[in-house]
Design an enzyme around this catalytic site. Structure first.
Site, mmCIF file in Angstrom:
data_model
loop_
_atom_site.group_PDB
_atom_site.id
_atom_site.type_symbol
_atom_site.label_atom_id
_atom_site.label_comp_id
_atom_site.label_asym_id
_atom_site.label_seq_id
_atom_site.Cartn_x
_atom_site.Cartn_y
_atom_site.Cartn_z
ATOM 1 N N THR A 279 0.844 -1.199 0.000
ATOM 2 C CA THR A 279 0.000 0.000 0.000
ATOM 3 C C THR A 279 0.878 1.248 0.000
ATOM 4 O OG1 THR A 279 -1.749 -1.157 1.213
ATOM 5 C CG2 THR A 279 -1.808 1.243 1.258
ATOM 6 N N GLN A 309 -6.364 -2.173 -2.321
ATOM 7 C CA GLN A 309 -5.581 -1.006 -1.900
ATOM 8 C C GLN A 309 -4.809 -0.406 -3.078
ATOM 9 O OE1 GLN A 309 -5.514 -4.103 -0.373
ATOM 10 N NE2 GLN A 309 -4.779 -3.881 1.736
ATOM 11 N N GLN A 331 -10.485 2.101 -2.956
ATOM 12 C CA GLN A 331 -10.011 1.761 -1.609
ATOM 13 C C GLN A 331 -8.660 2.438 -1.366
ATOM 14 O OE1 GLN A 331 -10.092 -2.399 -0.598
ATOM 15 N NE2 GLN A 331 -8.825 -2.139 1.222
ATOM 16 N N ASP A 332 -8.543 3.124 -0.219
ATOM 17 C CA ASP A 332 -7.283 3.758 0.191
ATOM 18 C C ASP A 332 -6.840 4.862 -0.769
ATOM 19 O OD1 ASP A 332 -7.408 1.903 2.176
ATOM 20 O OD2 ASP A 332 -5.538 0.890 1.703
ATOM 21 N N ASP A 353 -12.226 2.895 3.343
ATOM 22 C CA ASP A 353 -11.105 3.539 4.057
ATOM 23 C C ASP A 353 -10.408 4.571 3.181
ATOM 24 O OD1 ASP A 353 -11.767 1.566 5.892
ATOM 25 O OD2 ASP A 353 -10.062 0.291 5.399
ATOM 26 N N ARG A 421 -13.825 3.557 10.581
ATOM 27 C CA ARG A 421 -13.610 2.362 11.396
ATOM 28 C C ARG A 421 -12.173 2.391 11.920
ATOM 29 N NH1 ARG A 421 -12.723 -2.956 7.611
ATOM 30 N NH2 ARG A 421 -11.467 -2.017 5.955
ATOM 31 N N TRP A 423 -8.695 1.468 12.330
ATOM 32 C CA TRP A 423 -7.616 0.682 11.748
ATOM 33 C C TRP A 423 -6.629 0.229 12.832
ATOM 34 C CZ3 TRP A 423 -3.228 3.045 8.279
ATOM 35 C CH2 TRP A 423 -2.473 2.012 7.716
#
Length: 515
Positions: A279, A309, A331-332, A353, A421, A423
């Protein structure tokens, strides 16, 4: 008489120190990891700053030893995924050594600075481990793993605790906004740059050959050759789609990049975890040089939701500012990796996220656009990664808007969307005076795994509006807070949380210091 006055002055200074600080930690028994502390620090040290400096020196020594051991290991027999994760760890260990050296600098270093750099060092250790997990690398197959065997994380955690105990009690600082609504941590020249519709560039990037360079990376490399001392280098990036992965390293400080506007100047890439990147290394645009400013640009990762990711931009640049920029991914999308960051009038698109990391990051007057995820997925706007209770990090969203894109609106009833949320164990996120659309689930927040972090996180909401802002159905976690006090909410403003009054004005980006 002179001797008496000298003693009186010394006593006054001592009392002033005691008044403006917390109870100092003067013994290893008071640290989070006493056995690690006693292995390297004498308990006979009773001078507070001496104890802190000894802790920092021990942490630095172990980080240097770790890097030396890791660099000596022959990685030629590693597979490509193990090499990728190992290289991340080497880079991150070097960054940690840099942060620790700054903490030890004889120059004037504030407690906030030290806490920021130590928090970034903690993030580096966590990220090193994350890379191996993401790429499914079995650590038992490696000859040794110095990144954990030397207890670096525990040394850093002890230093964080000791440094925090000596930090002055915040007075709230000067919350007065300057006449142009910019915070005062930006220089007058930087303020003018950001306010101006025309900027005199030191270097120009244009794909048609009309500038100094055709790629952003070439201009970044050339910036070091034209810099005079610590002066800012302004790079103009003309309209176009720049398909390249840009890296702006620690040594490249005070770079300002000015595009022709959102969706006009676009930096794009498609690296992702599914194709073998960590990532951390998947970012289309990555910057760690302090004092970075970007204006009028779009950063995107086009890997798509099926690749999981895939980062559009990663910032580990201290005192960095992004103004009138867009970040697009799934995502990310936006990795607010570490240190102090400010986002103003920006658009962020994503699904899972999509604003994540362990920086002290404030988003002000921004739009969070939630996209349609893959089937069986749920959307989460944030995933903050604070791993130590003494870190000064968190994600703060102020005076912004969270809404669904048109593609999500058509299926919104069948897809749940949450504000965030946890992590990591001490995840910290606050939404203040922000418009939350009907896409936000009544529970507001999503658990990561069972009851993990639910009592240690800090999630807060203050005076939000919109059809998704009701807190009556919110989660009942011990760490969740409906903030009703302006003084409590004030802790998370730009002026207090980022000490923004001391550095943002220099960039020229408008901001609101208080609530």
């Amino acid at each position: 008489m002179a001797k008496f006055m000298a003693h009186l002055l010394a006593f006054s200074l001592f009392m002033a120190f005691r008044v403006c600080t917390s109870d100092p930690i003067l013994s290893c028994t008071q640290t989070p990891y006493p056995y690690v502390c006693t292995s390297s620090i004498s308990n006979t040290i009773k001078d507070s700053l001496g104890f802190l400096n000894s802790a920092l020196q021990a942490t630095l020594d172990h980080a240097v030893q770790t890097h030396k051991l890791a660099s000596s290991i022959d990685v030629s027999l590693f597979d490509e995924r193990a090499k990728a994760a190992w290289n991340d760890c080497l880079e991150l260990c070097e960054d940690t050594i840099s942060h620790l050296n700054k903490c030890m600098s004889p120059n004037s270093v504030s407690f906030d600075d030290s806490q920021t750099w130590l928090s970034a060092a903690i993030a580096n250790q966590q990220t090193c481990m994350n890379g191996f997990k993401e790429l499914n690398v079995n650590l038992s197959h490696l000859p040794s793993f110095p990144f954990t065997s030397n207890n670096i994380s525990k040394f850093i955690s002890n230093s964080l605790a000791i440094n925090k105990a000596f930090s002055p009690v915040k007075s709230g600082g000067n919350r007065r906004l300057l006449s142009d609504n910019f915070p005062n941590w930006l220089s007058i020249s930087d303020r003018k740059l950001l306010q101006s519709s025309t900027v005199k560039a030191d270097l120009t990037v244009a794909q048609d050959g009309s500038g100094d360079y055709k790629t952003i990376s070439e201009a970044v490399s050339a910036s070091s050759k034209i810099r005079s001392g610590s002066s800012r280098v302004v790079i103009s990036v003309k309209a176009g789609v720049y398909n390249e992965n840009v890296q702006i390293g620690n040594s490249m400080k005070n770079i300002m990049m000015v595009g022709d506007g959102i969706d006009q100047t676009i930096v794009t890439g498609s690296k992702n975890v599914q194709d073998g990147s960590t990532t951390f290394q998947s970012a289309t645009f990555a910057v760690t040089g302090s004092g970075f400013i970007a204006k009028g640009m779009t950063f995107e990762n086009t890997a798509g939701p099926q690749k999981h990711q895939a980062v559009a931009l990663r910032s580990g640049a201290d005192l960095s500012v992004f103004y009138q920029c867009s970040f697009k991914g799934y995502q990310d999308t936006l990795y607010v990796y570490s240190q102090r960051q400010f986002y103003r009038n920006c658009d962020i698109y994503g699904t899972v996220d999509f604003i994540f990391g362990d920086a002290a990051a404030v988003f002000q007057n921004c739009n969070m656009y939630v996209r349609k995820p893959m089937s069986q997925q749920q959307n989460t706007v944030t995933a903050q990664g604070r791993t130590d209770p003494n870190e000064n990090t968190g994600i703060i969203v102020h005076n912004s808007v969270v809404s669904a894109t048109s593609e999500l609106q058509s299926v919104q009833g069948s897809i749940k969307t949450y504000l965030g949320r946890p992590w990591q164990k001490y995840s910290r996120t606050v939404f203040m005076k922000t418009s939350l659309g009907s896409l936000i689930d009544p529970a507001g927040w999503l658990a990561w795994d069972g009851d993990f972090a639910l009592s240690t996180l800090y999630y807060g909401e203050y005076m939000n509006t919109g059809s998704g802002a009701s807190t009556s159905g919110r989660v009942k976690w011990a760490g969740y807070h409906v903030i009703t006090s302006a003084s409590e909410a004030g802790k998370f403003t730009v002026g207090n949380f980022l000490a923004g009054n001391s550095w943002i004005p220099a960039t020229g980006v408008p901001f609101t210091s208080g609530l």
